[in-house]
Design a protein around this motif. Structure first.
Motif, PDB file in Angstrom:
ATOM      1  N   GLN A 184     -32.423  30.296 -36.223  1.00 41.47           N
ATOM      2  CA  GLN A 184     -31.870  31.800 -36.475  1.00 41.47           C
ATOM      3  C   GLN A 184     -32.063  32.384 -35.207  1.00 41.47           C
ATOM      4  OE1 GLN A 184     -34.722  33.584 -39.398  1.00 41.47           O
ATOM      5  NE2 GLN A 184     -35.065  31.702 -40.353  1.00 41.47           N
ATOM      6  N   LEU A 188     -28.598  34.847 -32.968  1.00 42.98           N
ATOM      7  CA  LEU A 188     -28.806  36.304 -32.641  1.00 42.98           C
ATOM      8  C   LEU A 188     -28.717  36.389 -31.206  1.00 42.98           C
ATOM      9  CD1 LEU A 188     -31.632  37.261 -35.042  1.00 42.98           C
ATOM     10  CD2 LEU A 188     -29.213  38.300 -35.176  1.00 42.98           C
ATOM     11  N   SER A 258     -38.926  40.845 -35.457  1.00 41.67           N
ATOM     12  CA  SER A 258     -39.238  39.533 -35.866  1.00 41.67           C
ATOM     13  C   SER A 258     -40.743  39.158 -36.091  1.00 41.67           C
ATOM     14  CB  SER A 258     -38.692  38.527 -35.062  1.00 41.67           C
ATOM     15  OG  SER A 258     -36.999  38.837 -34.978  1.00 41.67           O
ATOM     16  N   ALA A 282     -34.718  38.967 -37.118  1.00 38.72           N
ATOM     17  CA  ALA A 282     -33.980  40.094 -37.439  1.00 38.72           C
ATOM     18  C   ALA A 282     -34.056  41.564 -36.733  1.00 38.72           C
ATOM     19  CB  ALA A 282     -34.108  40.564 -39.097  1.00 38.72           C
ATOM     20  N   ALA A 288     -29.900  47.310 -36.206  1.00 42.41           N
ATOM     21  CA  ALA A 288     -29.081  46.458 -36.675  1.00 42.41           C
ATOM     22  C   ALA A 288     -27.637  47.242 -36.943  1.00 42.41           C
ATOM     23  CB  ALA A 288     -29.462  46.005 -37.974  1.00 42.41           C
TER      24      ALA A 288
END
Length: 380
Positions: A184, A188, A258, A282, A288
């Protein structure tokens, strides 16, 4: 690595390699994966593969190789801060683009179009094919025989149809599970790297202007901060100071968000990461949204720029003509690929060999091979 979080990938609990091997003596299993990737022919070829700009357009523009190094640097930093497996994060980052075609996404789209009757072409699947099959220098196995966790991270996307053909490595797409946190993270870090170096390359190439970029909230905020902190700056300094601030904001926000997600989930094992309903790595919602706005801007103003579009059209024509000619007569392939094509069971198998050959080309090799095939003055 004793400082790993309980939900990080660990070599002690790795799902192992396709082919059993004695453990490495002076390094860890994921370090061995990283080293095999760096010493692969596919990795070396990334130096001459397009990121956005054709390699020969300038020595300072990013290539797939420099992009992969930037991704690895970002991933290592964030992994260390979150007590994830740094070596695995680095290995995934260095390998994630091994299957990319020449000429960037233009080449991939063209090759995918050519391969539609034979199962299509997708660079993530091709990266896995490179490390599982196409690299061929070890006596005991084909490919690099990487650990499951490294291969899992390389395969970012996959259709259920293709996943069913991949065995264990494809199961998470069928079960709709998440990959490990290191995978993950690499995904990113890839996004952070390409968004920011594409701003840098776009401004340097004068395909973008600072005034244009200031339409993007994330850029404007950090451009203002750079000018406020330093006063008069050269164009180069202002560009660099702005981009380094953007990268820092994204890295810090990703790390903190995160970390909060992981604390709230109270995970005790990597299998709980895989069973989570959504990725745990994330950004916050505000960052975002700013990142999405930046990606949208670059898509509309850089990747669709007139000069980039002209390159895209020419590159796609080169790839299509190479495929059509080589698939039409596989005797034109180099001997090792011709031998593979002869052994293929059907037309789809022969097409896949041609796609392997083209996908492995650098930009300049593809242009040279196209000239050899179509220019009557080139006899060899």
């Amino acid at each position: 690595m004793s400082d790993l979080a309980p939900y990080a990938a660990s070599e002690a609990h790795s799902r192992g390699r396709l082919h059993g091997e004695p453990p490495p003596g002076n390094r860890g299993e994921f370090q061995r994966d990283r080293d095999r990737i760096i010493h692969s022919a596919a990795f070396r070829r990334l130096e001459y593969k397009t990121q956005v700009f054709i390699n020969h357009e300038g020595d300072h523009f990013r290539t797939r190789l420099t992009h992969s190094l930037e991704v690895a640097q970002l991933a290592r930093t964030i992994a260390r801060n979150l007590q994830l497996n740094v070596d695995l994060s680095e290995a995934i980052s260095l390998a994630h683009d091994l299957g990319h075609t020449p000429f960037g996404h233009a080449g991939q789209d063209a090759l995918n179009g050519c391969m539609q009757p034979y199962g299509g072409f997708e660079h993530n699947l091709q990266s896995l094919r490179v490390v599982d099959h196409l690299e061929d220098k070890y006596a005991s196995f084909r490919g690099l025989n990487l650990c499951y966790e490294t291969r899992e991270g390389i395969l970012k996307h996959c259709s259920v149809k293709n996943a069913r053909k991949l065995g264990e490595i494809g199961e998470r797409f069928i079960k709709r599970q998440q990959p490990g946190l290191e995978a993950q993270l690499a995904n990113l870090a890839d996004e952070i790297a390409y968004n920011n170096h594409d701003i840098d390359d776009g401004l340097r190439a004068e395909l973008l202007s600072v005034d244009q970029m200031r339409e993007v909230p994330l850029f404007r905020r950090h451009h203002d901060a750079a000018l406020s902190a330093h006063g008069a700056l050269s164009i180069k300094q202002a560009r660099h100071e702005t981009i380094r601030r953007i990268i820092n904001t994204l890295v810090v926000d990703l790390t903190e968000t995160s970390r909060a997600n992981l604390a709230a989930a109270k995970l005790k094992h990597i299998d709980e990461v895989r069973a989570a309903p959504k990725p745990l790595m994330a950004y916050s919602e505000d960052v975002a949204e700013e990142s999405r706005a930046l990606k949208k801007f670059l898509f509309e103003n850089l990747y669709r720029h007139h000069r980039v579009y002209r390159m895209t059209v020419k590159a796609q024509r080169v790839v299509r003509e190479l495929f059509e000619t080589l698939h039409g007569d596989v005797r034109l392939l180099p001997p090792d690929f011709y031998d593979e094509a002869k052994l293929a069971e059907d037309e789809a198998g022969r097409a896949r060999v041609v796609a392997d050959y083209i996908a492995g080309m650098t930009d300049r090799y593809a242009l040279d091979e196209h000239e050899r095939l179509f220019d009557p003055r080139r006899l060899r």
